[in-house]
Design a protein around this motif. Structure first.
Motif, short mmCIF file in Angstrom:
data_model
loop_
_atom_site.label_atom_id
_atom_site.label_comp_id
_atom_site.label_asym_id
_atom_site.label_seq_id
_atom_site.Cartn_x
_atom_site.Cartn_y
_atom_site.Cartn_z
N VAL A 8 49.86 39.47 -8.90
CA VAL A 8 51.31 38.51 -8.96
C VAL A 8 52.04 39.49 -9.21
N VAL A 9 51.77 39.79 -11.13
CA VAL A 9 52.44 40.16 -12.02
C VAL A 9 53.22 41.36 -11.45
N THR A 10 52.48 42.12 -11.06
CA THR A 10 52.24 43.66 -10.80
C THR A 10 53.02 43.85 -9.26
N VAL A 11 53.37 42.65 -8.55
CA VAL A 11 53.98 42.51 -7.72
C VAL A 11 55.72 42.32 -7.79
N HIS A 17 47.60 32.68 -2.58
CA HIS A 17 46.57 31.77 -3.44
C HIS A 17 45.38 32.60 -4.39
N PHE A 18 44.76 33.64 -3.15
CA PHE A 18 43.41 34.57 -3.06
C PHE A 18 43.82 35.66 -4.11
N PHE A 19 45.23 36.37 -4.46
CA PHE A 19 45.57 37.54 -5.38
C PHE A 19 45.42 36.72 -6.39
N THR A 30 54.69 31.66 -9.48
CA THR A 30 53.60 30.17 -9.90
C THR A 30 54.07 29.37 -7.62
N ILE A 31 55.91 29.42 -8.16
CA ILE A 31 55.73 28.78 -6.48
C ILE A 31 55.59 30.05 -5.57
N TRP A 32 55.76 31.82 -5.75
CA TRP A 32 55.16 32.50 -5.40
C TRP A 32 53.54 32.56 -4.44
#
Lengths: 317, 341
Positions: B164-167, B157-159, B207-209
């Motif tokens: 998130v997209v690059t992960v 949530h704090f990312f 979004t779930i992740w």
């Protein structure tokens, strides 16, 4: 010396603390869980945690590998072979990424301090029941949660205020979160009125009461809200992408878009990549680690306060 | 002046009515009592002063831009004046022309359609997951296991969305770990990150992740407020594990679920602006254009400010209507909603 201390410790009556890993005793009316149920629960939790941690593991591990290991693995590395910090040395030794990281740290620190000051003052100012006009001010703030002004007018305003290409544009428009003020206010309202009254009888004014009584009693919620603000500033990239035109000024997230998502070469540190000692993949992963590290280190410390912070978020009149 | 000159009246005026009057003193009016305005102002001026910075920021950055929405009814030209906001006063008024242009634009309707598709997918695929995870975590009794599981689940949530997209790129991208492993075993690689057909599932999964773990927090709070006596009494009456969950746990979650549904439906037109903007290049405009990115493209990129402001205004007004309607429905169903009646 230490032996003496140990003996002393042994003499003390021992209260056996239950291990945090063990299950506490079950109430008599509750059924024993079935083996299959326990296994199923463990499996689902395990999968959820794995889905979150495995990608982070790959990113962190790959950032610490030499070019040779990365080439052998064909890109990303799952099982590390040795550790090298060459990617970090290169990134933090000057150039684009170092500058961007410093910009991000600066904006985050200054922004968080500013937001916290403004929000705490406002929350306290609205927290004393029956004070003059607090209902009107509260309504003014609350209304913004229902209707957003929209991107274009905000952009035109920032432009008209002369904030383009300044770091103020990354702080001022997002400095106040009404939600955070409400959480702080709800927390301040729960502080015993008697305590505040007795301080007032002793001659303390509102400033001193806030500083000496309210703030020390509110450390938990202050930590949570400061984390929320800090994460907000650290993660922000959109405002920088529209309000800053100078590429030199960009914060870390925007540089990460260029380097990792768009796969561009970093500016100012191509020596090692070109001489073949350093893999560009390691550089990309190291940039990602720089972005995730502060958040991953800080948030678990604040974790135990989350529930309290969220619970008191209910709007009170 | 120092506060000590009027300590008594100040302190006692601030005492709520329910607490007894100070010893020896006659009953003083409460803070909300019938004090004169001037007196109340003098008493509360420090408090008022404290709210000034925040109120100023909100007025400048939330209220003035609302007025700025008038450019939607103009043919706004930023070069009519040195200052962009002064230029608003000098731009010609053209009524609803911008809105007519928007309603005639197929790309706008496509963005609207995309917005609703993404919203619907999030509602169906994302919304139930935090509830199920909360029930699961709540049934874990070992304190250490519970704390670790929560710490891990809260983390993403704090990312930032960039992270998130690059992960996700490292896992599902063309150079990601899955494609890499497939290629090493002689299969063809794949790239989910640039696939327009599967994009809607990809963003829902992202979004779930990122947020499903964080979402459990409100449900856990609601669950921890359920009295254990209820469970014990039900168990005494012979209710098993599942019946206790159905008849005690789920009803306890009902108000929270209703509130979050109201919030989500009220915010239906906002489906994750940053997420779509970041992946716009990878999957193309057709797959990723939503209302917010439509406004961004026309306004910031094409500098067609009036047109984009009109589109943004449509979104704002419909959004407001959605919030109010969702609340009304919640009230009719006997739930509390965002604000009280």
């Amino acid at each position: 010396m230490s032996a003496v201390l140990d003996e002393r410790a042994d003499d003390r009556p021992r209260v056996k603390k239950p291990s945090p890993w063990a299950a506490p005793p079950r109430p008599v009316w509750e059924e024993e869980p079935s083996k299959a149920g326990l296994a199923g629960k463990g499996l689902v939790l395990g999968i959820a945690c794995f889905a979150i941690l495995f990608p982070l593991w790959i990113v962190i591990v790959t950032s610490l590998q030499s070019k040779k290991t990365i080439d052998e693995a064909g890109g990303l590395v799952v099982i590390p072979k040795g550790i090298t910090f060459v990617a970090y040395q290169e990134l933090l030794g000057g150039g684009q990424v170092q500058k961007a990281a410093l910009v991000s740290v600066g904006v985050t620190v200054v922004g968080t301090l500013f937001s916290m000051t403004v929000s705490v003052l406002c929350a306290y100012g609205l927290s004393r029941s029956g004070s003059l006009g607090h209902r009107w001010i509260l309504m003014t703030l609350l209304a913004t949660m229902f209707f957003g002004a929209g991107l274009i007018p905000t952009y035109l305003l920032v432009q008209a205020l002369g904030l383009m290409d300044t770091y103020l544009a990354l702080i001022l428009p997002s400095a106040v979160s009404v939600f955070n003020i409400l959480v702080l206010r709800a927390f301040f309202m729960n502080i015993s009125q008697e305590l505040i009254d007795s301080a007032r009888i002793d001659g303390a004014g509102d400033w001193r009461i806030l500083w000496k009584i309210v703030l020390p009693l509110s450390r938990a919620v202050l930590a949570v809200i400061a984390l929320f603000y800090a994460v907000g500033y650290w993660s922000a990239w959109f405002n920088a992408s529209i309000y800053l035109t100078d590429q030199e000024m960009m914060p870390l997230q925007n540089v990460m878009i260029q380097l990792v998502q768009m796969q561009e070469r970093p500016v100012g540190l191509q020596t090692q990549i070109n001489t073949g000692q350093l893999s560009p993949i390691a550089i990309q992963m190291a940039v990602m680690v720089l972005a995730l590290l502060p958040v991953a280190v800080l948030s678990p410390f604040v974790q135990r306060h989350f529930k309290k912070g969220m619970l008191t978020g209910a709007v009170k009149g | 002046m120092s506060h000590s000159t009027v300590p008594r009246s100040r302190s006692e005026a601030k005492t709520p009515e329910k607490t007894p009057a100070a010893p020896g003193g006659e009953k003083q009016p409460g803070r909300s009592g019938k004090l004169r305005f001037g007196l109340r102002f003098r008493r509360d001026r420090t408090l008022l002063l404290m709210t000034v910075p925040a109120v100023l920021l909100v007025l400048v950055f939330n209220y003035i831009p609302i007025l700025g929405n008038v450019v939607a009814f103009q043919d706004y030209d930023p070069y009519l004046s040195e200052n962009g906001f002064v230029a608003i006063l000098e731009s010609p008024w053209i009524g609803f022309e911008q809105f007519e242009r928007i309603f005639a634009d197929a790309a706008f309707w496509h963005a609207v359609q995309n917005t609703f598709v993404f919203f619907f997918l999030q509602l169906v695929l994302y919304f139930p997951i935090p509830i199920l995870l909360a029930l699961l975590i709540n049934s874990v009794v070992r304190p250490r296991v519970r704390a670790i599981a929560q710490a891990v689940m809260y983390l993403p949530h704090f990312f930032s969305w960039v992270l998130v997209v690059t992960v996700f790129m490292q896992i599902f991208g063309g150079a990601g770990i899955i494609a890499q492993t497939l290629r090493q075993h002689g299969y063809e690689g794949f790239d989910l990150m640039t696939n327009p057909e599967l994009f809607k599932y990809l963003v829902t999964f992202e979004t779930i992740w990122k947020d499903a773990g964080w979402g459990i927090i409100v449900f856990l709070a609601a669950l921890s407020s359920v009295s254990n006596d209820l469970y014990e009494a039900a168990a005494m009456d012979g209710a098993g594990r599942w019946r206790r969950m159905w008849h005690i746990t789920l009803p306890a979650l009902r108000p929270v679920i209703a509130l979050l549904l109201v919030l989500r439906v009220g915010d239906a037109l906002t489906v994750g602006f940053e997420q779509f903007l970041l992946q716009r290049q990878a999957v193309g405009v057709d797959a990723s254009d939503v209302l917010d990115t439509y406004v961004w493209w026309n306004g910031i990129r094409n500098q067609d400010f009036s047109y984009a402001a009109a589109a943004g205004l449509i979104k704002g007004v419909v959004g407001l209507a959605l919030v109010l309607t969702a609340n009304k429905v919640a009230h009719l169903m006997g739930e509390q909603g965002v604000y009280k009646k």
